[in-house]
Design an enzyme around this catalytic site. Sequence first.
Site, PDB file in Angstrom:
ATOM      1  N   GLY A  10      -7.464  -6.708  27.234  1.00 46.04           N
ATOM      2  CA  GLY A  10      -6.802  -5.539  26.643  1.00 46.04           C
ATOM      3  C   GLY A  10      -5.423  -5.345  27.266  1.00 46.04           C
ATOM      4  O   GLY A  10      -4.938  -6.206  28.020  1.00 46.04           O
ATOM      5  N   ASN A  37     -10.604  -1.993  22.800  1.00 49.37           N
ATOM      6  CA  ASN A  37     -10.061  -0.674  22.445  1.00 49.37           C
ATOM      7  C   ASN A  37      -8.550  -0.654  22.279  1.00 49.37           C
ATOM      8  O   ASN A  37      -8.035   0.117  21.474  1.00 49.37           O
ATOM      9  CB  ASN A  37     -10.388   0.329  23.555  1.00 49.37           C
ATOM     10  CG  ASN A  37     -11.744   0.936  23.357  1.00 49.37           C
ATOM     11  OD1 ASN A  37     -12.348   0.809  22.301  1.00 49.37           O
ATOM     12  ND2 ASN A  37     -12.227   1.610  24.379  1.00 49.37           N
ATOM     13  N   SER A  38      -7.849  -1.464  23.090  1.00 49.95           N
ATOM     14  CA  SER A  38      -6.384  -1.384  23.046  1.00 49.95           C
ATOM     15  C   SER A  38      -5.863  -1.638  21.634  1.00 49.95           C
ATOM     16  O   SER A  38      -4.901  -1.021  21.193  1.00 49.95           O
ATOM     17  CB  SER A  38      -5.756  -2.411  23.988  1.00 49.95           C
ATOM     18  OG  SER A  38      -6.194  -2.215  25.289  1.00 49.95           O
ATOM     19  N   ALA A  41      -6.005   1.589  19.436  1.00 51.70           N
ATOM     20  CA  ALA A  41      -5.352   2.848  19.826  1.00 51.70           C
ATOM     21  C   ALA A  41      -4.417   3.366  18.735  1.00 51.70           C
ATOM     22  O   ALA A  41      -3.439   2.715  18.370  1.00 51.70           O
ATOM     23  CB  ALA A  41      -4.585   2.649  21.133  1.00 51.70           C
ATOM     24  N   ARG A 263      -7.829  19.212  23.842  1.00 46.62           N
ATOM     25  CA  ARG A 263      -8.854  18.348  23.265  1.00 46.62           C
ATOM     26  C   ARG A 263     -10.280  18.811  23.565  1.00 46.62           C
ATOM     27  O   ARG A 263     -11.147  18.803  22.698  1.00 46.62           O
ATOM     28  CB  ARG A 263      -8.623  16.940  23.814  1.00 46.62           C
ATOM     29  CG  ARG A 263      -9.325  15.872  23.081  1.00 46.62           C
ATOM     30  CD  ARG A 263      -8.816  14.518  23.521  1.00 46.62           C
ATOM     31  NE  ARG A 263      -7.644  14.120  22.768  1.00 46.62           N
ATOM     32  CZ  ARG A 263      -7.020  12.961  22.900  1.00 46.62           C
ATOM     33  NH1 ARG A 263      -7.465  12.082  23.776  1.00 46.62           N
ATOM     34  NH2 ARG A 263      -5.973  12.658  22.179  1.00 46.62           N
ATOM     35  N   GLU A 346      -8.802   1.405  31.925  1.00 47.54           N
ATOM     36  CA  GLU A 346      -9.834   2.445  31.834  1.00 47.54           C
ATOM     37  C   GLU A 346     -10.995   2.248  32.800  1.00 47.54           C
ATOM     38  O   GLU A 346     -11.631   3.219  33.224  1.00 47.54           O
ATOM     39  CB  GLU A 346     -10.353   2.523  30.386  1.00 47.54           C
ATOM     40  CG  GLU A 346     -11.173   3.775  30.132  1.00 47.54           C
ATOM     41  CD  GLU A 346     -11.518   3.971  28.663  1.00 47.54           C
ATOM     42  OE1 GLU A 346     -10.874   3.339  27.800  1.00 47.54           O
ATOM     43  OE2 GLU A 346     -12.448   4.761  28.391  1.00 47.54           O
ATOM     44  N   SER A 362      -2.882   6.955  28.311  1.00 49.34           N
ATOM     45  CA  SER A 362      -3.686   5.792  28.714  1.00 49.34           C
ATOM     46  C   SER A 362      -2.961   4.464  28.508  1.00 49.34           C
ATOM     47  O   SER A 362      -3.047   3.573  29.350  1.00 49.34           O
ATOM     48  CB  SER A 362      -5.032   5.776  28.005  1.00 49.34           C
ATOM     49  OG  SER A 362      -4.854   5.930  26.639  1.00 49.34           O
TER      50      SER A 362
END
Length: 509
Positions: A10, A37-38, A41, A263, A346, A362
């Site tokens: 990532g 995940n990257s 995003a 959030r 992460e 992040s």
Amino acid sequence: MVEVCIIGSGLAGLTVAAHLPSNLSCLIVSDAATSGNSWLAQGGIAAALDSSDTTERHLADTLDAGDHHVDGEVARYLVEYGKEFVREALHQGFPADRMPDGSLNLGTEAAHSSKRILHAGGDQTGYHWMTHITELTNKLQRIENVRVHSLVVDNGRCQGVRIYSASHEIQTIFARVVILATGGIGDLFSVTSNSRAASGTGLSLAYHAGAALSDLEFIQFHPTVAVEDNKTIGLVTEAVRGAGATFCDVFGQSLPINPLAPRDATARAVEEYWQRGFAVYLNVAHIDNLDERFPTIKETLQKMNNQQLASLGRIPVRPGAHFHMGGVSADITGRTSLPGLYAVGEVACTGVHGANRLASNSLLECLVLGNLAAKAIAEECKSPTPNLDLIREILPTPFQVKEVSRRKLTEVLGVIRDEHIEAFSQSLPVTRWDLEAVAASEIESLHRYTTVSLLTKAASLRTESRGAHFRKDHPEATDAWLGKVIVHSDGTEQLHERKLHATKERVLL
Ligand code: SIN
């Protein structure tokens, strides 16, 4: 043997790879190259680039979001150097979204006091950063479609990794330095914005290798994960609410939930409706140029089974596991408590996000701290190679652990928690196994179990509401709890002093 072995491909892992000196041999081992995940995003990258903004304000927003739990020194480094790295990427041709006059089109998001979010391709920032960094690292050696069985530890030092393929054959790779860049934990939950690859393996690997972990109980839930028939369809970025989307019921009647509150507050308000049996929808019908500005949301609408609701612009949304603030304890350079092992992105816990991460910090963390880790590793590799001991040969055998369903974990360890967490945690004892003796066919379940048991244990110990989660049985944040829950797998205690707020540490194991 290689000098540096990076686990994960990532943004964090590849940023380290891109900044290592070219004379160091580097190997990247990962699952499918584009599975993390990257790539997904949707949010952008925060940097105080606007003339009306300052790094001090970015820092203040980061500290506020983190709820008295942020390591101020790391956060200051993040926001100050973040600007430089983003400028460097722009200089290298990163395709940021711009205004018609060519200036950067900086957006805003909840809890940011200024316009400072840089996007690319509307809601496809992660995809564009990954394409950019993949090009910078495409000459490096890679092994793909493999998973990590365990870390090789000898002489009190991490000396390599054992990987396995789909056919369950184990291969050992010796390395001078190993970098965990395995990402988050979202796949352990039934509702999540994360990719399937985010199953928390890195936490179990580090735990079994003897590295310390911290803040595991701090999990951020994104308020608007699209769900239909109990299945996640995708994330609906916060930027959509910034552009005017509001919450409504199935009939389009608006609901009294502030779409732009922090959030955690929005997530809790949405979850309370679901727990009372009412589905919540996000109304995107009135957003101008939705298809162009948010191509991923357009796809989400197309994926919905209920096309009637989709045509009305109503997306069913529920809070889902989004980001893990806790992880493998690491200093600002990614160095963990186990010599030879680094953690970035992460999976690492440097304290930079405290108890709740500020949106769009992040990707920034991956760039800034990934870069710093590369410098520290280059320095470490200048010293003489430590002795490698002969690794003992053990024949792994089949093995079984208890399975915890994603739904159960979402219920107990979600955005709203209560006293049930204690009993649940007791039913999942944290155990350190001899991984070398575990067959590759069973190791994934073992890592999942270990990570779930660690998260649950840490969450049961934090008897207060702080940052991203709310405990019904302990609704307040308390001064008595200005401390960290740290897992020491070897049982030793350690005095931990925070840079920003004096805190107490509670040792778990
Ligand atoms: C989002 O786009 O809503 C998520 C961004 C982030 O979590 O940083």
